[in-house]
Design a protein around this motif. Structure first.
Motif, PDB file in Angstrom:
ATOM      1  N   VAL A   1      27.138 -47.185  50.977  1.00 28.13           N
ATOM      2  CA  VAL A   1      26.340 -47.007  49.553  1.00 28.13           C
ATOM      3  C   VAL A   1      27.226 -46.851  48.512  1.00 28.13           C
ATOM      4  CG1 VAL A   1      26.686 -44.378  49.923  1.00 28.13           C
ATOM      5  CG2 VAL A   1      24.631 -45.105  49.049  1.00 28.13           C
TER       6      VAL A   1
ATOM      7  N   GLU B   1      18.313 -47.701  45.214  1.00 29.29           N
ATOM      8  CA  GLU B   1      18.245 -47.483  46.582  1.00 29.29           C
ATOM      9  C   GLU B   1      19.581 -46.506  47.094  1.00 29.29           C
ATOM     10  OE1 GLU B   1      18.400 -48.376  50.793  1.00 29.29           O
ATOM     11  OE2 GLU B   1      16.858 -48.582  49.280  1.00 29.29           O
TER      12      GLU B   1
ATOM     13  N   GLN C   1      19.244 -43.530  49.799  1.00 23.65           N
ATOM     14  CA  GLN C   1      20.219 -43.315  50.730  1.00 23.65           C
ATOM     15  C   GLN C   1      20.693 -42.026  50.988  1.00 23.65           C
ATOM     16  OE1 GLN C   1      22.910 -46.502  51.862  1.00 23.65           O
ATOM     17  NE2 GLN C   1      21.116 -47.942  51.131  1.00 23.65           N
TER      18      GLN C   1
ATOM     19  N   ARG D   1      18.221 -39.390  51.985  1.00 20.83           N
ATOM     20  CA  ARG D   1      18.043 -39.333  53.099  1.00 20.83           C
ATOM     21  C   ARG D   1      19.257 -38.750  54.021  1.00 20.83           C
ATOM     22  NH1 ARG D   1      16.800 -44.629  53.351  1.00 20.83           N
ATOM     23  NH2 ARG D   1      18.802 -45.426  54.017  1.00 20.83           N
ATOM     24  N   ASP D   2      20.607 -38.943  53.640  1.00 20.05           N
ATOM     25  CA  ASP D   2      21.573 -38.378  54.168  1.00 20.05           C
ATOM     26  C   ASP D   2      21.478 -36.623  54.067  1.00 20.05           C
ATOM     27  OD1 ASP D   2      22.607 -40.853  54.798  1.00 20.05           O
ATOM     28  OD2 ASP D   2      23.964 -40.839  53.193  1.00 20.05           O
TER      29      ASP D   2
END
Length: 246
Positions: A62, A76, A80, A83-84
């Motif tokens: 990332v 994006e 990410q 989400r982490d």
């Protein structure tokens, strides 16, 4: 410049320290942990910064997206990162009650880390990228060196539960996500619309919108690494037993 010779610094803890230009000659350094803004580090004649950066990129792809100037890549990256963080919050729910408020080696707890990111969003995104003059979210947590915190809206006595912090975080995350869906490369390249007058950060004037945005995203990544590191240590210490999956 201080000259430290024949000093026993075993176990020394350097925090918020500027070691630019420091020279370590004939030293013994084993079991040493270094974390910070690091560049042009030469160890035994080898410049190691590029090796460290390449390994971090390999472990965390990332980071490549974070360095992009393409809106789709940044979008994006933000996806990410969210989400982490969601995975880490889920992990917290499996750990011992109260672990979200536990500190490791005087670092911020998980809740305090998330409160700091609330402050980062208000200051570096809303103020610098959007030009907002609104007061910061009271439960946000700024570093001690940030001046006039109460005047900017922060409540220095705040001790909110994790659920309250997560609600604010969700609202801020959705706000940034919507903005990233619409922002153009031209808008990212423009000077940041930082309001005139005092307010944090005082040194954002002259930066581009993209540069200010990168502060937000890099802070999200870095503090997630810190949080995971400390949760691992708490779990290993046995003070924050994680439930076995059913």
């Amino acid at each position: 410049m201080r000259d430290l010779r024949h000093q026993d610094l075993r176990g020394a803890d350097f925090r918020e320290s500027d070691l630019t230009g420091a020279r370590f000659m004939g030293v013994i350094m084993q079991d040493v942990e270094i974390d910070g803004l690091i560049g042009n580090i030469v160890i035994n004649g080898v410049e190691v910064t590029s090796y460290v950066e390449a390994e971090l990129d390999r472990r965390h792809p990332v980071r490549l997206l974070l360095r992009s100037d393409v809106p789709a890549d940044l979008q994006e990256a933000h996806r990410q990162l969210r989400r982490d963080w969601a995975s880490t919050i889920d992990r917290l729910a499996t750990m011992a009650p109260g672990v979200e408020h536990e500190r490791v080696a005087e670092e911020w707890s998980a809740t305090e880390t998330l409160r700091h990111l609330v402050f980062v969003h208000d200051s570096w995104f809303r103020r610098c990228c959007l030009g907002s003059t609104a007061l910061f979210t009271p439960l946000g947590l700024g570093p001690d060196f940030v001046p006039d915190q109460e005047r900017q809206g922060l409540d220095r006595s705040a001790a909110p539960p994790l659920t309250e912090v997560l609600q604010v975080r969700e609202e801020q995350g959705a706000e940034l996500s919507r903005w990233l869906q619409e922002v153009t490369p031209e808008q990212l390249a423009k000077p940041a619309p930082v309001p005139e007058g005092p307010g944090w950060p005082p040194y954002a004037a002259g930066r581009s919108v993209l540069e200010c945005l990168r502060v937000v995203l890099n802070e999200e990544w870095a503090h997630h690494q810190f949080c995971v590191r400390d949760l691992d240590l708490l779990a290993t210490a046995g003070g924050a037993t994680e439930d076995e999956p059913s």
